[in-house]
Scaffold this active site. Structure first.
Site, PDB file in Angstrom:
ATOM      1  N   LYS A 192      90.653 137.078 -37.063  1.00  0.00           N
ATOM      2  CA  LYS A 192      91.385 136.288 -38.061  1.00  0.00           C
ATOM      3  C   LYS A 192      92.508 137.100 -38.723  1.00  0.00           C
ATOM      4  O   LYS A 192      92.542 138.338 -38.615  1.00  0.00           O
ATOM      5  CB  LYS A 192      90.394 135.772 -39.111  1.00  0.00           C
ATOM      6  N   TYR A 224      89.490 123.156 -36.716  1.00  0.00           N
ATOM      7  CA  TYR A 224      88.396 123.140 -37.701  1.00  0.00           C
ATOM      8  C   TYR A 224      88.036 121.721 -38.146  1.00  0.00           C
ATOM      9  O   TYR A 224      87.465 121.542 -39.212  1.00  0.00           O
ATOM     10  CB  TYR A 224      88.778 123.988 -38.917  1.00  0.00           C
ATOM     11  N   ASN A 262      86.747 136.601 -43.571  1.00  0.00           N
ATOM     12  CA  ASN A 262      85.575 137.242 -42.964  1.00  0.00           C
ATOM     13  C   ASN A 262      85.849 137.744 -41.544  1.00  0.00           C
ATOM     14  O   ASN A 262      84.941 137.928 -40.753  1.00  0.00           O
ATOM     15  CB  ASN A 262      84.356 136.320 -43.035  1.00  0.00           C
ATOM     16  N   HIS A 295      85.991 134.692 -36.077  1.00  0.00           N
ATOM     17  CA  HIS A 295      85.376 133.387 -35.787  1.00  0.00           C
ATOM     18  C   HIS A 295      84.602 133.527 -34.481  1.00  0.00           C
ATOM     19  O   HIS A 295      85.023 134.255 -33.581  1.00  0.00           O
ATOM     20  CB  HIS A 295      86.459 132.305 -35.595  1.00  0.00           C
ATOM     21  N   GLU A 310      86.245 124.907 -27.602  1.00  0.00           N
ATOM     22  CA  GLU A 310      87.146 125.856 -28.268  1.00  0.00           C
ATOM     23  C   GLU A 310      87.936 126.688 -27.257  1.00  0.00           C
ATOM     24  O   GLU A 310      89.110 127.011 -27.493  1.00  0.00           O
ATOM     25  CB  GLU A 310      86.331 126.758 -29.207  1.00  0.00           C
TER      26      GLU A 310
HETATM   27  N1  UDP Z   1      84.334 129.153 -45.246  1.00  0.00           N
HETATM   28  C1  UDP Z   1      84.839 129.266 -46.528  1.00  0.00           C
HETATM   29  N2  UDP Z   1      84.043 128.903 -47.583  1.00  0.00           N
HETATM   30  C2  UDP Z   1      82.761 128.467 -47.406  1.00  0.00           C
HETATM   31  C3  UDP Z   1      82.262 128.349 -46.106  1.00  0.00           C
HETATM   32  C4  UDP Z   1      83.071 128.709 -45.043  1.00  0.00           C
HETATM   33  O1  UDP Z   1      85.970 129.673 -46.716  1.00  0.00           O
HETATM   34  O2  UDP Z   1      82.083 128.167 -48.399  1.00  0.00           O
HETATM   35  C5  UDP Z   1      85.186 129.512 -44.123  1.00  0.00           C
HETATM   36  C6  UDP Z   1      84.778 130.847 -43.499  1.00  0.00           C
HETATM   37  O3  UDP Z   1      85.961 131.579 -43.198  1.00  0.00           O
HETATM   38  C7  UDP Z   1      84.060 130.441 -42.241  1.00  0.00           C
HETATM   39  C8  UDP Z   1      84.774 129.158 -41.854  1.00  0.00           C
HETATM   40  O4  UDP Z   1      85.081 128.539 -43.097  1.00  0.00           O
HETATM   41  O5  UDP Z   1      84.142 131.466 -41.263  1.00  0.00           O
HETATM   42  C9  UDP Z   1      83.983 128.196 -41.016  1.00  0.00           C
HETATM   43  O6  UDP Z   1      82.748 127.948 -41.671  1.00  0.00           O
HETATM   44  P1  UDP Z   1      81.383 127.979 -40.852  1.00  0.00           P
HETATM   45  O7  UDP Z   1      80.329 127.436 -41.746  1.00  0.00           O
HETATM   46  O8  UDP Z   1      81.580 127.327 -39.527  1.00  0.00           O
HETATM   47  O9  UDP Z   1      81.106 129.551 -40.691  1.00  0.00           O
HETATM   48  P2  UDP Z   1      81.134 130.495 -39.407  1.00  0.00           P
HETATM   49  O10 UDP Z   1      80.713 129.662 -38.229  1.00  0.00           O
HETATM   50  O11 UDP Z   1      82.536 131.008 -39.272  1.00  0.00           O
HETATM   51  O12 UDP Z   1      80.167 131.598 -39.725  1.00  0.00           O
HETATM   52 MG    MG Z   2      81.360 127.829 -37.547  1.00  0.00          MG
END
Ligand code: UDP
Ligand code: MG
Length: 136
Positions: A12, A52, A115, A118, A129
Site C-alpha cells: 500500500k 473495495y 497497514n 492488502h 482480485e
Molecule cells: N480499514 C480501516 N478501518 C477499519 C477497518 C478497515 O481503515 O476500521 C481498512 C484497512 O486498511 C483494511 C481495509 O480497510 O486493510 C480493508 O478492511 P478488511 O476488513 O478487509 O481488512 P484486511 O482484509 O485488509 O485485513
Molecule cells: Mg479484506
C-alpha cells in the site's frame, strides 16, 4: 498433498512511500512465496472504489479508497502451497496494534488504515482480485 494457490498482494502507499517494497518482498520470498507477476501503479479513486466494493457500506470506505489511490502501490500475484491463508498469516491482523510479532503489519504498519499491505481473504476473491489487476 500439495495445494498450490495464488493470491493477490498489494504493498500500500504508506509502505511504498517509505521505500519498504524490497524488504516486504524479501519477507514473502523468505516464507517461500514466488512472485509470479508484479507491477507498480497508481490507481484512480474510482478503481479503488471498484476494488473495495465489498466494503462500500462501511464508514471507512471513502477514506480507504482515497488512501489506496493516494500514491503508488505495488500489486503482486503470489504463489505457494495454501498461499491465501499463508499470506493472511504473514500479513498479520488488520490493526497493526493487534498483529503478531514477525508479521508484516506488526513490523511496518502505522495504523489500521495505513497497514502497509492488502491480501486476498479467500481463494475465490483471490481469483477476482488477480483478474482485476492482471487481466489484459
Ligand atoms: N480499514 C480501516 N478501518 C477499519 C477497518 C478497515 O481503515 O476500521 C481498512 C484497512 O486498511 C483494511 C481495509 O480497510 O486493510 C480493508 O478492511 P478488511 O476488513 O478487509 O481488512 P484486511 O482484509 O485488509 O485485513
Ligand atoms: Mg479484506
Amino acid at each position: 498433498m500439495s495445494n498450490l494457490e495464488q493470491t493477490l498482494s498489494i504493498i500500500k502507499p504508506d509502505a511504498v512511500e517509505r521505500n519498504l517494497e524490497n524488504e516486504i518482498k524479501e519477507m514473502f520470498k523468505s516464507k517461500g512465496f514466488s512472485i509470479l507477476k508484479e507491477k507498480k501503479i497508481q490507481i484512480e479513486k474510482s478503481e479503488a472504489e471498484k476494488f473495495y466494493k465489498v466494503h462500500e457500506t462501511k464508514p471507512f470506505y471513502n477514506d480507504l479508497c482515497a488512501y489506496l489511490s493516494s500514491g503508488p502501490i505495488v500489486v503482486m500475484v503470489l504463489e505457494k502451497d495454501n498461499a491465501v491463508l499463508g499470506n493472511r498469516e504473514l500479513m498479520g491482523a488488520t490493526n497493526p496494534e493487534d498483529a503478531e510479532e514477525g508479521t508484516i503489519r506488526k513490523k511496518y504498519g502505522i495504523s489500521i488504515d495505513k497497514n502497509s499491505v492488502h491480501g486476498s481473504d479467500s481463494v475465490e476473491n483471490a481469483k477476482i482480485e488477480i483478474d482485476f489487476f492482471f487481466k489484459d
